[in-house]
Design a protein around this motif. Structure first.
Motif, PDB file in Angstrom:
ATOM      1  N   SER A 269       0.827  -1.213   0.000  1.00 17.46           N
ATOM      2  CA  SER A 269       0.000   0.000   0.000  1.00 17.46           C
ATOM      3  C   SER A 269       0.860   1.260   0.000  1.00 17.46           C
ATOM      4  O   SER A 269       0.563   2.232  -0.717  1.00 17.46           O
ATOM      5  CB  SER A 269      -0.926   0.000   1.222  1.00 17.46           C
ATOM      6  OG  SER A 269      -1.785  -1.112   1.199  1.00 17.46           O
ATOM      7  N   ILE A 270       1.928   1.265   0.795  1.00 13.93           N
ATOM      8  CA  ILE A 270       2.827   2.425   0.828  1.00 13.93           C
ATOM      9  C   ILE A 270       3.476   2.622  -0.528  1.00 13.93           C
ATOM     10  O   ILE A 270       3.593   3.754  -1.032  1.00 13.93           O
ATOM     11  CB  ILE A 270       3.883   2.246   1.930  1.00 13.93           C
ATOM     12  CG1 ILE A 270       3.222   2.338   3.305  1.00 13.93           C
ATOM     13  CG2 ILE A 270       4.980   3.298   1.815  1.00 13.93           C
ATOM     14  CD1 ILE A 270       4.153   2.060   4.457  1.00 13.93           C
ATOM     15  N   ALA A 271       3.907   1.532  -1.164  1.00 15.42           N
ATOM     16  CA  ALA A 271       4.533   1.639  -2.485  1.00 15.42           C
ATOM     17  C   ALA A 271       3.549   2.180  -3.521  1.00 15.42           C
ATOM     18  O   ALA A 271       3.909   3.026  -4.352  1.00 15.42           O
ATOM     19  CB  ALA A 271       5.062   0.273  -2.912  1.00 15.42           C
ATOM     20  N   LEU A 272       2.298   1.726  -3.468  1.00 15.21           N
ATOM     21  CA  LEU A 272       1.321   2.116  -4.479  1.00 15.21           C
ATOM     22  C   LEU A 272       0.799   3.535  -4.267  1.00 15.21           C
ATOM     23  O   LEU A 272       0.442   4.216  -5.229  1.00 15.21           O
ATOM     24  CB  LEU A 272       0.144   1.136  -4.468  1.00 15.21           C
ATOM     25  CG  LEU A 272       0.464  -0.295  -4.923  1.00 15.21           C
ATOM     26  CD1 LEU A 272      -0.736  -1.201  -4.708  1.00 15.21           C
ATOM     27  CD2 LEU A 272       0.904  -0.326  -6.370  1.00 15.21           C
ATOM     28  N   VAL A 273       0.727   3.981  -3.018  1.00 12.70           N
ATOM     29  CA  VAL A 273       0.163   5.304  -2.730  1.00 12.70           C
ATOM     30  C   VAL A 273       1.236   6.388  -2.735  1.00 12.70           C
ATOM     31  O   VAL A 273       1.012   7.494  -3.243  1.00 12.70           O
ATOM     32  CB  VAL A 273      -0.583   5.287  -1.375  1.00 12.70           C
ATOM     33  CG1 VAL A 273      -1.042   6.691  -0.998  1.00 12.70           C
ATOM     34  CG2 VAL A 273      -1.771   4.343  -1.433  1.00 12.70           C
ATOM     35  N   ARG A 274       2.402   6.094  -2.193  1.00  9.17           N
ATOM     36  CA  ARG A 274       3.406   7.129  -1.986  1.00  9.17           C
ATOM     37  C   ARG A 274       4.422   7.260  -3.119  1.00  9.17           C
ATOM     38  O   ARG A 274       5.138   8.253  -3.195  1.00  9.17           O
ATOM     39  CB  ARG A 274       4.166   6.857  -0.687  1.00  9.17           C
ATOM     40  CG  ARG A 274       3.348   7.111   0.576  1.00  9.17           C
ATOM     41  CD  ARG A 274       3.073   8.599   0.731  1.00  9.17           C
ATOM     42  NE  ARG A 274       2.456   8.919   2.011  1.00  9.17           N
ATOM     43  CZ  ARG A 274       1.197   9.252   2.161  1.00  9.17           C
ATOM     44  NH1 ARG A 274       0.398   9.283   1.090  1.00  9.17           N
ATOM     45  NH2 ARG A 274       0.711   9.556   3.342  1.00  9.17           N
ATOM     46  N   TYR A 275       4.503   6.276  -4.019  1.00  9.19           N
ATOM     47  CA  TYR A 275       5.546   6.300  -5.046  1.00  9.19           C
ATOM     48  C   TYR A 275       4.938   6.117  -6.430  1.00  9.19           C
ATOM     49  O   TYR A 275       3.876   5.515  -6.596  1.00  9.19           O
ATOM     50  CB  TYR A 275       6.585   5.203  -4.785  1.00  9.19           C
ATOM     51  CG  TYR A 275       7.302   5.352  -3.459  1.00  9.19           C
ATOM     52  CD1 TYR A 275       8.388   6.208  -3.322  1.00  9.19           C
ATOM     53  CD2 TYR A 275       6.877   4.641  -2.333  1.00  9.19           C
ATOM     54  CE1 TYR A 275       9.033   6.346  -2.108  1.00  9.19           C
ATOM     55  CE2 TYR A 275       7.518   4.780  -1.111  1.00  9.19           C
ATOM     56  CZ  TYR A 275       8.593   5.630  -1.002  1.00  9.19           C
ATOM     57  OH  TYR A 275       9.233   5.772   0.201  1.00  9.19           O
TER      58      TYR A 275
ATOM     59  N   PHE B 172       5.894   4.581 -10.177  1.00  5.76           N
ATOM     60  CA  PHE B 172       6.820   3.695 -10.871  1.00  5.76           C
ATOM     61  C   PHE B 172       6.102   3.048 -12.053  1.00  5.76           C
ATOM     62  O   PHE B 172       4.874   3.016 -12.117  1.00  5.76           O
ATOM     63  CB  PHE B 172       7.377   2.619  -9.927  1.00  5.76           C
ATOM     64  CG  PHE B 172       6.323   1.827  -9.197  1.00  5.76           C
ATOM     65  CD1 PHE B 172       5.803   0.663  -9.754  1.00  5.76           C
ATOM     66  CD2 PHE B 172       5.841   2.258  -7.964  1.00  5.76           C
ATOM     67  CE1 PHE B 172       4.833  -0.064  -9.093  1.00  5.76           C
ATOM     68  CE2 PHE B 172       4.865   1.520  -7.293  1.00  5.76           C
ATOM     69  CZ  PHE B 172       4.362   0.368  -7.860  1.00  5.76           C
ATOM     70  N   ARG B 173       6.894   2.553 -12.972  1.00  2.00           N
ATOM     71  CA  ARG B 173       6.336   1.929 -14.160  1.00  2.00           C
ATOM     72  C   ARG B 173       5.630   0.621 -13.777  1.00  2.00           C
ATOM     73  O   ARG B 173       6.140  -0.176 -13.007  1.00  2.00           O
ATOM     74  CB  ARG B 173       7.449   1.637 -15.165  1.00  2.00           C
ATOM     75  CG  ARG B 173       6.960   1.047 -16.486  1.00  2.00           C
ATOM     76  CD  ARG B 173       8.105   0.864 -17.449  1.00  2.00           C
ATOM     77  NE  ARG B 173       8.733   2.147 -17.768  1.00  2.00           N
ATOM     78  CZ  ARG B 173       9.790   2.277 -18.576  1.00  2.00           C
ATOM     79  NH1 ARG B 173      10.362   1.188 -19.107  1.00  2.00           N
ATOM     80  NH2 ARG B 173      10.292   3.466 -18.821  1.00  2.00           N
TER      81      ARG B 173
END
Length: 270
Positions: free
Chosen positions: A83-89, A91-92
Motif C-alpha cells: 500500500s505504501i509503495a502504491l500510494v506514496r511512489y 513507478f512503471r
C-alpha cells in the motif's frame, strides 16, 4: 409512500431470510434434546462440553487458529508495504501491480484453488501446511491492501515531510509518523485477514494435506456422516469468531482513531 413501505417490507424480509438459519443454529446449540427440534425441551451446555472434550475438534480448532494468526501476520505485513509503495511512489507498471494485487478478489475462489494446486503439482510440490498458508495469504492480501490504502490516501504527506525535514530517516518516519496514523487500518486489515482464513472452506479443501482438518472442513466432514448436536455448538463458536472479529476490528479502528485525534487535536483541523 406505498412504494417506500414495500421497499422496507422487502428489505426486512431479505434480512430475515438471510439470518434466520444462523439464528436457528445459535438457538439449537443450547438445546437439551439429542435431536434438533422446536420447541426446545430445555437449556443445556452439554454439547459445548462434549465439543471441547473432543480431541479431533480441538486439533482442528488449533490448526485454524494457528493458520489464521500466521496468515494475518504475513498478509498484513505485505499489504502495508504494498500500500505504501502504491500510494506514496510512482513507478512503471503501477496500475498493473494494483490489478495483480486485487485480482484474487475478482477470480472465483474455486478457480484460484485449482489453479494454484495444479501449478504446485507441476513443480512437484505436495499439498502441505505451507501451501495452505500461501493460499490463504493470497486470498487475504487484497482486503488488507484495500483497507490500508483507503486510510493511507487520507494521510497528508506533509506529516512525513515534516519528520524528514527534522532529520528523521525513512524508517524512523514510518515508525514514528506513518504507522501510528495507519494503526486503525492495520488492525482492521489484520483482523479481516484472520477471519478470511479462519472460515475458509472452498480453497482449504483443495490445499490441505491429508489428515489435516480446519474447523470448517471438520464441520463439513461431520455433516457428511450425520447431523449431531455438536455441529450446532461448533457452528455457534464459528459464527461467534467470524462475526465477533470484524466487530472487534471496527471497534479497535474507532478506538485508535479517537485516541490519535485526542493525542494530536490539531490534525483534525488541517
Amino acid at each position: 409512500m406505498r412504494a417506500w413501505t414495500l421497499i422496507r417490507f422487502y428489505t426486512v424480509f431479505v434480512y430475515i431470510f438471510m439470518f434466520a438459519p444462523i439464528a436457528v443454529v445459535l438457538i439449537l446449540a443450547f438445546n437439551k434434546a439429542e435431536f434438533a427440534s422446536f420447541p426446545m425441551t430445555g437449556f443445556s451446555l452439554r454439547w459445548f462440553e462434549r465439543l471441547f472434550n473432543d480431541p479431533t475438534i480441538m486439533r482442528a480448532f488449533r490448526t485454524s487458529l494457528t493458520l489464521g494468526l500466521m496468515v494475518s501476520a504475513i498478509s498484513t505485513t505485505l499489504g502495508v508495504m504494498a500500500s505504501i509503495a502504491l500510494v506514496r511512489y510512482e513507478f512503471r507498471g503501477k496500475d498493473l501491480m494494483t490489478t495483480f494485487l486485487i485480482s484474487p478478489v475478482l477470480v472465483p475462489e474455486t478457480v484460484m484453488a485449482v489453479g494454484l494446486l495444479i501449478f504446485l503439482r507441476y513443480l512437484h510440490m505436495p499439498r502441505s501446511f505451507g501451501l495452505l498458508l500461501l493460499g490463504h495469504s493470497i486470498l487475504a492480501l487484497p482486503f488488507v491492501v484495500l483497507v490500508v490504502q483507503a486510510r493511507l490516501v487520507g494521510i497528508k504527506r506533509e506529516y512525513e515531510e515534516a519528520a524528514r525535514s527534522l532529520g528523521a530517516n525513512p524508517l524512523q518516519t514510518f515508525f514514528s509518523v506513518t504507522l501510528p496514523l495507519l494503526l486503525p487500518a492495520v488492525f482492521a486489515g489484520a483482523l479481516f485477514a484472520f477471519t478470511i482464513s479462519f472460515d475458509n472452506i472452498t480453497a482449504t479443501l483443495f490445499w490441505r494435506p491429508s489428515g489435516m482438518e480446519t474447523v470448517p472442513t471438520q464441520i463439513f466432514g461431520m455433516l457428511r456422516n450425520s447431523i449431531s448436536p455438536e455441529i450446532n455448538a461448533l457452528g455457534f463458536v464459528m459464527i461467534s469468531v467470524t462475526a465477533g472479529v470484524p466487530l472487534l476490528a471496527g471497534g479497535l479502528a474507532r478506538y485508535f482513531g479517537r485516541k490519535n485525534r485526542a493525542r494530536h487535536p490539531t490534525r483534525s483541523l488541517t
